[in-house]
Design a protein around this motif. Sequence first.
Motif, PDB file in Angstrom:
ATOM      1  N   SER A 186       0.857  -1.190   0.000  1.00  0.00           N
ATOM      2  CA  SER A 186       0.000   0.000   0.000  1.00  0.00           C
ATOM      3  C   SER A 186       0.886   1.231   0.000  1.00  0.00           C
ATOM      4  O   SER A 186       1.672   1.447   0.922  1.00  0.00           O
TER       5      SER A 186
ATOM      6  N   ILE B 118      -2.402   0.298  -4.585  1.00  0.00           N
ATOM      7  CA  ILE B 118      -2.492  -0.949  -3.820  1.00  0.00           C
ATOM      8  C   ILE B 118      -2.036  -2.056  -4.767  1.00  0.00           C
ATOM      9  O   ILE B 118      -2.744  -2.412  -5.707  1.00  0.00           O
TER      10      ILE B 118
ATOM     11  N   HIS C 109      -5.008  -7.246   1.365  1.00  0.00           N
ATOM     12  CA  HIS C 109      -5.679  -6.474   0.315  1.00  0.00           C
ATOM     13  C   HIS C 109      -6.962  -5.813   0.824  1.00  0.00           C
ATOM     14  O   HIS C 109      -7.198  -4.620   0.606  1.00  0.00           O
TER      15      HIS C 109
ATOM     16  N   ALA D  69      -6.231  -2.985   3.218  1.00  0.00           N
ATOM     17  CA  ALA D  69      -5.690  -1.814   2.517  1.00  0.00           C
ATOM     18  C   ALA D  69      -6.801  -0.976   1.913  1.00  0.00           C
ATOM     19  O   ALA D  69      -6.782   0.269   1.980  1.00  0.00           O
TER      20      ALA D  69
END
Length: 650
Positions: free
Chosen positions: A107, A137, A171, A174
Amino acid sequence: MKEVKSYKSIHTLLQFILYLGFAVLFLGCLDLHSETKPDHQFQQSVYLLDRYYFWSSEEVLDPNSIPNNVWRKMKPNELGMESKESQYLYVKFSDQFIRQLKSPVLSIGIALEQFKIFQGSELVFESKLHDHIFPYIIPLKQDPSGSLIIQFHSRYRGFIGMDREVFFKDHSQALVDLFLDNFSETFFAPILLILSIIFFGFYFLRKREIIFLNFSILLFSASLIEVLNGFVGFSLSQFSYFVIPLAFFNFAFFPFALLLFLIGIFPPFFRNLFKAIAVLHLFVFFISLVNNYENGISFLNSENDYDWIIIFEGIVAIFSSVYVLIKGNKNLQTITFGLLFIVVGGLHDILIDLGFLNYGVRLIHYSFIMMMVLFGFYVFKHYWQLLQSISRMNAELRNKNKELQRLIQIDKDLALAHALQKSLLSSKYNEDERIRIIGFSQNLESVGGDYFDHTKDSMGNWAILMADVSGHGISSAMVAAMSKMAFVGASAYLQFPSRVFHSMNRHLVGKTKNLFITASYVFIDTESFTATFSNAGHPGFFLIRNSESEVIHLNVKGKPLGLFSHLPYAEETVKLQSGDKILLYTDGIFDLLNEAGDSFGEEKLKSLLWDNRYQKFQDLAKVIQDSLFKFSVGWKYQMDDLSFLLVEIK
């Protein structure tokens, strides 16, 4: 007490939008910067790892082949540095953190140029965007290879590498963090857009008022700055060919829109100065675009080239604001403070970008909000005054003929009502061996809704009542007379304030025709030197005691009289001392205005009492009356009936 008049629906809408904006600002302030986040995010920060860099004049296809002895260690909190012409920068750090993550990503807060990411020898990501100022990202491989290597190749002259926070995260986390970090900006943007449309509509209603058009343009530009940020910018990455130029053009346009707005507000000298600066701003901006055209415009380099004109505009704005504040132009104070907010916040962030200040909290978003709130208050107040003036003129034209025919009869009726009401009020001075009382009343009209009473029981104790009927005029005066009768009917309970109000309320409910009475009642026991008091929706009263450090405000909760039946009323008791003074009053004192439209207010009254606490009793009463008279220029700006009772304990 002033009557509450219904506002236009547009007024209510704008109030809701502004309050909502303040709430979003407050929530955004709770998480200003990544350094305030929980410790578990610091454990994933790239800045806590050892980072190494290497410069190369040619692109290295396999960065893992770069010998270990040529890598140099980077300084703490550094992932980039000053760029070198035609040079590639390689940055290496460990990827061992990804073992802890289910779906690892890198990130990145901001990367300013094209770059590639290698996980071991494998290329896992390649950015092809120029001048990109939005977050990334980037998915990573689940299995660590020992190191991540990022290749940078930038045409941006000021900096090469990454700016702001860089973390290893899951993920999903983020995405959530990115949204939450930019929640206030994302949410505030549509509010600004709605306000822009509203004030654009105001301009069409009053086309001579160019202030509405300029403010609408300013709001629209601010909404773009807010929305093309963070999470939204990331979401629109696929449209970067359009979003990035729009964002940079708007960054340059916003100061110009601000100057246009100020041109219509400030005095003539500054108006001409701002016009000259606005022309210079456009000239410098377009020259910077031409000078930085290299296979397409380099917006980041162009921004660096016109930062100096923004700094110059900010300095001029600060000096202009200081001049206006020194001159004491109260009409421009709101605009001036809003201007100072945006200028100081903008200069702070520009100085960070230029390297004069270390990176810290960016202020521009919060400056935007404060500026728009203050500017919006000024412009809407201007619009509301126009509506009120038009409404007053129309009302006066409609009623003029009718009023002329009724004046004589009204004067007779008012004179009679005034005489009757005067007979209801207790005397304005009373005294015995224990206390002194001085009263004062100033009606907005010939008759009013303020009413006070003081009576002495057979034991030498005193019952003191201050009452205020909603509204003013004949109807309020009639309800005041009814409250007088209700108070007389409660004479059997004088020593119990709560029972007095209970009795009065029982007699008044259903008889006041939507008018209500607020009241404050004090029973002074001259043997025990105590004051027992109760309150019915009134502001309470002040106790001035020389041995205290300030004026004491005494109050208990209670509902107004005449609205609801079977209401309980609380009461409290306070010990009195010789020399104590008590001031009971109506809120018409607070609503008193001066020539500038400023209200007298509670704090001014408290300061007046404290500053004159050593005055003799009658002198203090005269000081209060004279201060109110002078403040309102001989009652010229009186907005409501006002009364007070001053009591001294001997």
